[in-house]
Motif scaffolding. Structure first.
Motif, PDB file in Angstrom:
ATOM      1  N   ALA A 157      29.165  -8.887  -7.893  1.00 21.65           N
ATOM      2  CA  ALA A 157      29.174 -10.291  -8.300  1.00 21.65           C
ATOM      3  C   ALA A 157      29.033 -10.412  -9.816  1.00 21.65           C
ATOM      4  N   PHE A 158      28.186  -9.599 -10.382  1.00 24.07           N
ATOM      5  CA  PHE A 158      27.978  -9.623 -11.830  1.00 24.07           C
ATOM      6  C   PHE A 158      29.233  -9.157 -12.561  1.00 24.07           C
ATOM      7  N   THR A 159      29.901  -8.160 -12.021  1.00 23.05           N
ATOM      8  CA  THR A 159      31.148  -7.680 -12.616  1.00 23.05           C
ATOM      9  C   THR A 159      32.201  -8.778 -12.624  1.00 23.05           C
ATOM     10  N   ALA A 160      32.255  -9.561 -11.575  1.00 22.02           N
ATOM     11  CA  ALA A 160      33.219 -10.668 -11.528  1.00 22.02           C
ATOM     12  C   ALA A 160      32.935 -11.688 -12.626  1.00 22.02           C
ATOM     13  N   ILE A 161      31.663 -11.965 -12.881  1.00 25.20           N
ATOM     14  CA  ILE A 161      31.301 -12.901 -13.943  1.00 25.20           C
ATOM     15  C   ILE A 161      31.705 -12.354 -15.299  1.00 25.20           C
ATOM     16  N   VAL A 162      31.394 -11.102 -15.547  1.00 20.76           N
ATOM     17  CA  VAL A 162      31.734 -10.500 -16.842  1.00 20.76           C
ATOM     18  C   VAL A 162      33.250 -10.414 -17.006  1.00 20.76           C
ATOM     19  N   ARG A 163      33.957 -10.057 -15.943  1.00 21.72           N
ATOM     20  CA  ARG A 163      35.417  -9.978 -16.024  1.00 21.72           C
ATOM     21  C   ARG A 163      36.013 -11.351 -16.358  1.00 21.72           C
ATOM     22  N   ALA A 164      35.474 -12.412 -15.758  1.00 14.20           N
ATOM     23  CA  ALA A 164      35.954 -13.760 -16.064  1.00 14.20           C
ATOM     24  C   ALA A 164      35.690 -14.114 -17.528  1.00 14.20           C
ATOM     25  N   LEU A 165      34.530 -13.735 -18.026  1.00 15.68           N
ATOM     26  CA  LEU A 165      34.206 -13.983 -19.434  1.00 15.68           C
ATOM     27  C   LEU A 165      35.178 -13.259 -20.352  1.00 15.68           C
ATOM     28  N   VAL A 166      35.421 -11.997 -20.064  1.00 17.13           N
ATOM     29  CA  VAL A 166      36.312 -11.206 -20.911  1.00 17.13           C
ATOM     30  C   VAL A 166      37.751 -11.699 -20.803  1.00 17.13           C
ATOM     31  N   ASP A 167      38.234 -11.898 -19.571  1.00 22.52           N
ATOM     32  CA  ASP A 167      39.634 -12.279 -19.373  1.00 22.52           C
ATOM     33  C   ASP A 167      39.953 -13.679 -19.885  1.00 22.52           C
ATOM     34  N   LYS A 215      18.860   3.720  12.977  1.00 24.94           N
ATOM     35  CA  LYS A 215      18.108   2.499  12.700  1.00 24.94           C
ATOM     36  C   LYS A 215      17.024   2.757  11.656  1.00 24.94           C
ATOM     37  N   GLU A 216      16.338   3.888  11.766  1.00 28.01           N
ATOM     38  CA  GLU A 216      15.301   4.235  10.787  1.00 28.01           C
ATOM     39  C   GLU A 216      15.914   4.445   9.405  1.00 28.01           C
ATOM     40  N   PHE A 217      17.070   5.070   9.367  1.00 29.13           N
ATOM     41  CA  PHE A 217      17.758   5.315   8.101  1.00 29.13           C
ATOM     42  C   PHE A 217      18.155   4.000   7.434  1.00 29.13           C
ATOM     43  N   ILE A 218      18.731   3.096   8.210  1.00 29.05           N
ATOM     44  CA  ILE A 218      19.173   1.806   7.674  1.00 29.05           C
ATOM     45  C   ILE A 218      17.985   0.947   7.267  1.00 29.05           C
ATOM     46  N   ALA A 219      16.893   1.039   8.006  1.00 30.89           N
ATOM     47  CA  ALA A 219      15.733   0.186   7.735  1.00 30.89           C
ATOM     48  C   ALA A 219      14.930   0.654   6.523  1.00 30.89           C
ATOM     49  N   ARG A 220      15.210   1.814   6.012  1.00 26.70           N
ATOM     50  CA  ARG A 220      14.493   2.283   4.826  1.00 26.70           C
ATOM     51  C   ARG A 220      14.736   1.324   3.676  1.00 26.70           C
ATOM     52  N   GLY A 221      13.716   1.160   2.854  1.00 24.97           N
ATOM     53  CA  GLY A 221      13.822   0.261   1.715  1.00 24.97           C
ATOM     54  C   GLY A 221      14.885   0.694   0.723  1.00 24.97           C
ATOM     55  N   ASN A 222      15.043   1.989   0.507  1.00 25.87           N
ATOM     56  CA  ASN A 222      15.989   2.465  -0.492  1.00 25.87           C
ATOM     57  C   ASN A 222      17.423   2.098  -0.142  1.00 25.87           C
ATOM     58  N   VAL A 223      17.790   2.200   1.122  1.00 26.88           N
ATOM     59  CA  VAL A 223      19.156   1.901   1.532  1.00 26.88           C
ATOM     60  C   VAL A 223      19.438   0.417   1.376  1.00 26.88           C
ATOM     61  N   VAL A 244      21.867  -4.130  -1.697  1.00 28.07           N
ATOM     62  CA  VAL A 244      21.707  -5.377  -2.459  1.00 28.07           C
ATOM     63  C   VAL A 244      22.154  -5.168  -3.902  1.00 28.07           C
ATOM     64  N   GLY A 245      21.790  -4.046  -4.493  1.00 24.80           N
ATOM     65  CA  GLY A 245      22.204  -3.749  -5.862  1.00 24.80           C
ATOM     66  C   GLY A 245      23.716  -3.656  -5.997  1.00 24.80           C
ATOM     67  N   LEU A 246      24.348  -3.068  -5.016  1.00 25.04           N
ATOM     68  CA  LEU A 246      25.808  -2.934  -5.044  1.00 25.04           C
ATOM     69  C   LEU A 246      26.486  -4.294  -4.964  1.00 25.04           C
ATOM     70  N   VAL A 247      26.009  -5.144  -4.069  1.00 23.45           N
ATOM     71  CA  VAL A 247      26.586  -6.483  -3.928  1.00 23.45           C
ATOM     72  C   VAL A 247      26.356  -7.295  -5.204  1.00 23.45           C
TER      73      VAL A 247
END
Length: 128
Positions: A26-36, A6-14, A19-22
């Motif tokens: 989402a951003f990759t999907a937008i760029v892929r749609a633009l390119v394709d 719980k402490e590991f998950i609650a850390r801000g970095n994780v 959030v950055g990964l998600v």
């Protein structure tokens, strides 16, 4: 062990990483749609091919397919440009929101301090 998890998950970095990964996905999907859907059809129209995947160079008996590689390069450049703009905008916004650091006034030495310093220098000179 559960408490440590719980402490590991609650850390801000994780959480920030998740959030950055998600957001990246989402951003990759937008760029892929633009390119394709916009950029690649323009390239196909200029080259006269029906698909980007069919862009090949024949060398002797070998076919060198460069269409997918071209698409990957364009994806990379667009993502890099867009991320640069996003990061620059965020940095600008956070810099405007931060209060300016308080400038501590530099105290000028008083006349007495200057005179004491001159006296000490003259005394040093006289000793030598």
């Amino acid at each position: 062990m559960i408490k440590e998890f719980k402490e590991f998950i609650a850390r801000g970095n994780v959480i920030e990483l998740a959030v950055g990964l998600v957001m990246g996905q989402a951003f990759t999907a937008i760029v892929r749609a633009l390119v394709d859907n916009i950029i690649m059809p323009l390239i196909v129209a200029m080259t006269g091919q029906t698909k980007v995947e069919s862009l090949v160079i024949n060398i002797a008996s070998a076919e060198v397919g460069y269409g997918l590689f071209l698409q990957a390069i364009i994806n990379f450049i667009l993502i890099a440009i867009a991320l640069f703009i996003v990061v620059k905008t965020i940095n600008t916004l956070t810099a405007k929101n931060k209060p300016a650091p308080e400038e501590t006034p530099v105290e000028a030495p008083t006349v007495e301090e200057y005179l004491a310093e001159i006296r000490d220098l003259l005394a040093e000179k006289a000793e030598k």
